[in-house]
Design a protein around this motif. Structure first.
Motif, PDB file in Angstrom:
ATOM      1  N   ALA A 125       0.810  -1.217   0.000  1.00 56.33           N
ATOM      2  CA  ALA A 125       0.000   0.000   0.000  1.00 56.33           C
ATOM      3  C   ALA A 125       0.849   1.276   0.000  1.00 56.33           C
ATOM      4  CB  ALA A 125      -0.967  -0.015   1.183  1.00 56.33           C
ATOM      5  N   PRO A 126       1.851   1.404   0.866  1.00 60.70           N
ATOM      6  CA  PRO A 126       2.656   2.630   0.838  1.00 60.70           C
ATOM      7  C   PRO A 126       3.327   2.893  -0.516  1.00 60.70           C
ATOM      8  CG  PRO A 126       3.027   1.456   2.887  1.00 60.70           C
ATOM      9  CD  PRO A 126       2.224   0.547   2.004  1.00 60.70           C
ATOM     10  N   LYS A 127       3.793   1.822  -1.164  1.00 60.74           N
ATOM     11  CA  LYS A 127       4.473   1.992  -2.458  1.00 60.74           C
ATOM     12  C   LYS A 127       3.541   2.630  -3.485  1.00 60.74           C
ATOM     13  CE  LYS A 127       4.960  -1.573  -5.172  1.00 60.74           C
ATOM     14  NZ  LYS A 127       5.441  -2.852  -5.777  1.00 60.74           N
ATOM     15  N   PHE A 128       2.333   2.099  -3.611  1.00 61.47           N
ATOM     16  CA  PHE A 128       1.400   2.618  -4.601  1.00 61.47           C
ATOM     17  C   PHE A 128       0.775   3.937  -4.175  1.00 61.47           C
ATOM     18  CE2 PHE A 128       1.536  -1.849  -5.922  1.00 61.47           C
ATOM     19  CZ  PHE A 128       1.667  -1.703  -7.295  1.00 61.47           C
ATOM     20  N   LEU A 129       0.382   4.028  -2.915  1.00 64.27           N
ATOM     21  CA  LEU A 129      -0.290   5.244  -2.451  1.00 64.27           C
ATOM     22  C   LEU A 129       0.630   6.451  -2.499  1.00 64.27           C
ATOM     23  CD1 LEU A 129      -2.446   3.901   0.522  1.00 64.27           C
ATOM     24  CD2 LEU A 129      -3.203   4.588  -1.761  1.00 64.27           C
ATOM     25  N   ALA A 130       1.927   6.261  -2.290  1.00 65.48           N
ATOM     26  CA  ALA A 130       2.869   7.386  -2.362  1.00 65.48           C
ATOM     27  C   ALA A 130       2.867   8.003  -3.751  1.00 65.48           C
ATOM     28  CB  ALA A 130       4.277   6.917  -2.000  1.00 65.48           C
ATOM     29  N   LYS A 131       2.808   7.167  -4.781  1.00 66.20           N
ATOM     30  CA  LYS A 131       2.792   7.684  -6.153  1.00 66.20           C
ATOM     31  C   LYS A 131       1.464   8.350  -6.478  1.00 66.20           C
ATOM     32  CE  LYS A 131       4.162   8.530 -10.301  1.00 66.20           C
ATOM     33  NZ  LYS A 131       5.124   9.647 -10.527  1.00 66.20           N
ATOM     34  N   GLU A 133      -0.485   9.741  -4.340  1.00 65.10           N
ATOM     35  CA  GLU A 133      -0.516  10.965  -3.531  1.00 65.10           C
ATOM     36  C   GLU A 133       0.279  12.082  -4.196  1.00 65.10           C
ATOM     37  OE1 GLU A 133      -1.414  13.347  -0.046  1.00 65.10           O
ATOM     38  OE2 GLU A 133      -2.285  11.535  -0.932  1.00 65.10           O
ATOM     39  N   SER A 134       1.497  11.800  -4.630  1.00 66.52           N
ATOM     40  CA  SER A 134       2.337  12.839  -5.235  1.00 66.52           C
ATOM     41  C   SER A 134       1.761  13.311  -6.567  1.00 66.52           C
ATOM     42  CB  SER A 134       3.761  12.331  -5.430  1.00 66.52           C
ATOM     43  OG  SER A 134       3.813  11.235  -6.331  1.00 66.52           O
ATOM     44  N   THR A 135       1.190  12.388  -7.318  1.00 65.85           N
ATOM     45  CA  THR A 135       0.577  12.757  -8.601  1.00 65.85           C
ATOM     46  C   THR A 135      -0.593  13.696  -8.388  1.00 65.85           C
ATOM     47  OG1 THR A 135       1.232  10.666  -9.631  1.00 65.85           O
ATOM     48  CG2 THR A 135      -0.594  11.861 -10.645  1.00 65.85           C
ATOM     49  N   GLU A 169      -6.262   3.630  10.439  1.00 66.20           N
ATOM     50  CA  GLU A 169      -6.889   4.935  10.247  1.00 66.20           C
ATOM     51  C   GLU A 169      -5.891   6.025   9.873  1.00 66.20           C
ATOM     52  OE1 GLU A 169      -9.374   6.101  13.452  1.00 66.20           O
ATOM     53  OE2 GLU A 169     -10.657   4.322  13.339  1.00 66.20           O
ATOM     54  N   ASP A 170      -4.665   5.929  10.358  1.00 64.84           N
ATOM     55  CA  ASP A 170      -3.716   7.012  10.101  1.00 64.84           C
ATOM     56  C   ASP A 170      -3.250   7.070   8.642  1.00 64.84           C
ATOM     57  OD1 ASP A 170      -2.113   4.754  10.075  1.00 64.84           O
ATOM     58  OD2 ASP A 170      -0.511   5.638  11.291  1.00 64.84           O
ATOM     59  N   PHE A 171      -3.567   6.043   7.865  1.00 60.09           N
ATOM     60  CA  PHE A 171      -3.225   6.106   6.447  1.00 60.09           C
ATOM     61  C   PHE A 171      -3.958   7.257   5.762  1.00 60.09           C
ATOM     62  CE2 PHE A 171      -0.757   2.595   4.467  1.00 60.09           C
ATOM     63  CZ  PHE A 171      -0.289   2.016   5.632  1.00 60.09           C
ATOM     64  N   ALA A 172      -5.153   7.552   6.204  1.00 59.90           N
ATOM     65  CA  ALA A 172      -5.932   8.620   5.589  1.00 59.90           C
ATOM     66  C   ALA A 172      -5.257   9.974   5.760  1.00 59.90           C
ATOM     67  CB  ALA A 172      -7.338   8.652   6.193  1.00 59.90           C
ATOM     68  N   THR A 173      -4.537  10.161   6.876  1.00 61.16           N
ATOM     69  CA  THR A 173      -3.832  11.431   7.083  1.00 61.16           C
ATOM     70  C   THR A 173      -2.534  11.472   6.288  1.00 61.16           C
ATOM     71  OG1 THR A 173      -2.703  10.558   9.049  1.00 61.16           O
ATOM     72  CG2 THR A 173      -4.800  11.683   9.389  1.00 61.16           C
ATOM     73  N   LYS A 174      -1.913  10.320   6.070  1.00 61.11           N
ATOM     74  CA  LYS A 174      -0.684  10.270   5.286  1.00 61.11           C
ATOM     75  C   LYS A 174      -0.946  10.516   3.801  1.00 61.11           C
ATOM     76  CE  LYS A 174       1.545   6.798   8.249  1.00 61.11           C
ATOM     77  NZ  LYS A 174       2.033   5.392   8.294  1.00 61.11           N
ATOM     78  N   TYR A 175      -2.112  10.112   3.357  1.00 60.34           N
ATOM     79  CA  TYR A 175      -2.431  10.207   1.932  1.00 60.34           C
ATOM     80  C   TYR A 175      -3.730  10.999   1.748  1.00 60.34           C
ATOM     81  CZ  TYR A 175       1.034   6.504   2.054  1.00 60.34           C
ATOM     82  OH  TYR A 175       2.178   5.783   2.290  1.00 60.34           O
ATOM     83  N   VAL A 178      -5.209  11.456  -1.796  1.00 62.87           N
ATOM     84  CA  VAL A 178      -5.914  10.274  -2.291  1.00 62.87           C
ATOM     85  C   VAL A 178      -7.307  10.216  -1.682  1.00 62.87           C
ATOM     86  CG1 VAL A 178      -5.913   7.751  -2.416  1.00 62.87           C
ATOM     87  CG2 VAL A 178      -3.761   9.013  -2.639  1.00 62.87           C
ATOM     88  N   LYS A 179      -7.393  10.510  -0.401  1.00 67.46           N
ATOM     89  CA  LYS A 179      -8.689  10.505   0.279  1.00 67.46           C
ATOM     90  C   LYS A 179      -9.622  11.548  -0.319  1.00 67.46           C
ATOM     91  CE  LYS A 179     -11.072   8.770   3.817  1.00 67.46           C
ATOM     92  NZ  LYS A 179     -11.333   7.330   4.003  1.00 67.46           N
ATOM     93  N   GLU A 180      -9.114  12.749  -0.540  1.00 68.89           N
ATOM     94  CA  GLU A 180      -9.923  13.818  -1.116  1.00 68.89           C
ATOM     95  C   GLU A 180     -10.304  13.517  -2.557  1.00 68.89           C
ATOM     96  OE1 GLU A 180     -11.338  16.475   0.335  1.00 68.89           O
ATOM     97  OE2 GLU A 180     -10.616  15.499   2.169  1.00 68.89           O
ATOM     98  N   HIS A 181      -9.409  12.848  -3.258  1.00 70.47           N
ATOM     99  CA  HIS A 181      -9.697  12.456  -4.643  1.00 70.47           C
ATOM    100  C   HIS A 181     -10.952  11.582  -4.699  1.00 70.47           C
ATOM    101  CE1 HIS A 181      -9.328   9.435  -7.939  1.00 70.47           C
ATOM    102  NE2 HIS A 181      -9.060  10.502  -8.654  1.00 70.47           N
ATOM    103  N   GLY A 182     -11.036  10.628  -3.790  1.00 66.55           N
ATOM    104  CA  GLY A 182     -12.208   9.765  -3.758  1.00 66.55           C
ATOM    105  C   GLY A 182     -13.489  10.549  -3.549  1.00 66.55           C
TER     106      GLY A 182
END
Length: 203
Positions: A125-131, A133-135, A169-175, A178-182
């Motif tokens: 998850a971190p590998k994909f979500l980081a990309k 998120e940055s995009t 739950e803290d993944f939502a704050t890191k990304y 991505v959360k707002e995109h949804g």
């Protein structure tokens, strides 16, 4: 206009990207749904023994990504240039790669399940979500590619609606992008209207 028929389980699952493309494009289609116990009746008539299947004037297209990509290109939701089309395909493919391990998690039990969850949360998850998120942070349109929504956005939003439940739950704050995109994709008028009227299903 061709006659479209989408055949899939009575679920969102891997059929939902095509349904969202239809919704955003405002194109009518026959949404054929069947229950799990009815699958043996439909399976022999599918190209590869898998669903969903799209019929376009009777011609069958299998594979959920191929279906969504085809429809998106037909309706202008696949990128505005060849480069954008390739980027859209790339991000949609990455979203598929992100969702695949969760299927194994769902089917696993005990220690094996715990092992798969740990790997997914700490590595995959971190590998994909980081990309992603940055995009999304760099592309000021709020979408993955270009200045408008594409089928890659539908794919990421739909898969993340399940994946968030598999993450702390803290993944939502890191990304947060991505959360707002949804939320942004879900709030598009035609998508919001589809979500409001679609059949309520467990998955």
């Amino acid at each position: 206009m061709p006659k479209y028929k989408l055949i899939y389980f009575n679920a969102r699952g891997f059929g939902e990207m095509a349904r969202m493309v239809f919704a955003q494009a405002g194109v009518e289609y026959e949404d054929v749904r069947f229950e799990r116990d009815e699958w043996p009746k439909f399976k022999p008539y599918t190209p590869f023994g898998q669903a969903p299947v799209l019929e376009v004037d009777g011609v069958q297209i299998a594979d959920s990504a191929a279906i969504a990509r085809y429809l998106a290109r037909e309706f202008g939701l696949a990128g505005k240039t060849r480069i954008e089309e390739a980027q859209v395909d790339m991000f949609a493919g990455a979203a598929y790669d992100l969702i695949k391990p969760t299927i194994d998690i769902y089917n696993a039990e005990g220690e094996k399940k715990a092992e798969l969850v740990k790997k997914f949360q700490e590595e995959t998850a971190p590998k994909f979500l980081a990309k992603f998120e940055s995009t999304l942070a760099e592309n000021k349109s709020g979408f993955l590619v270009g200045d408008g929504v594409t089928w890659a956005d539908f794919t990421l939003m739909h898969f993340m609606s399940w994946i968030w439940s598999q993450l702390p739950e803290d993944f939502a704050t890191k990304y947060s992008h991505v959360k707002e995109h949804g939320k942004r994709v879900e709030s598009l008028p035609k998508i919001a209207a589809w979500i409001a009227k679609r059949p309520v299903t467990a998955t």
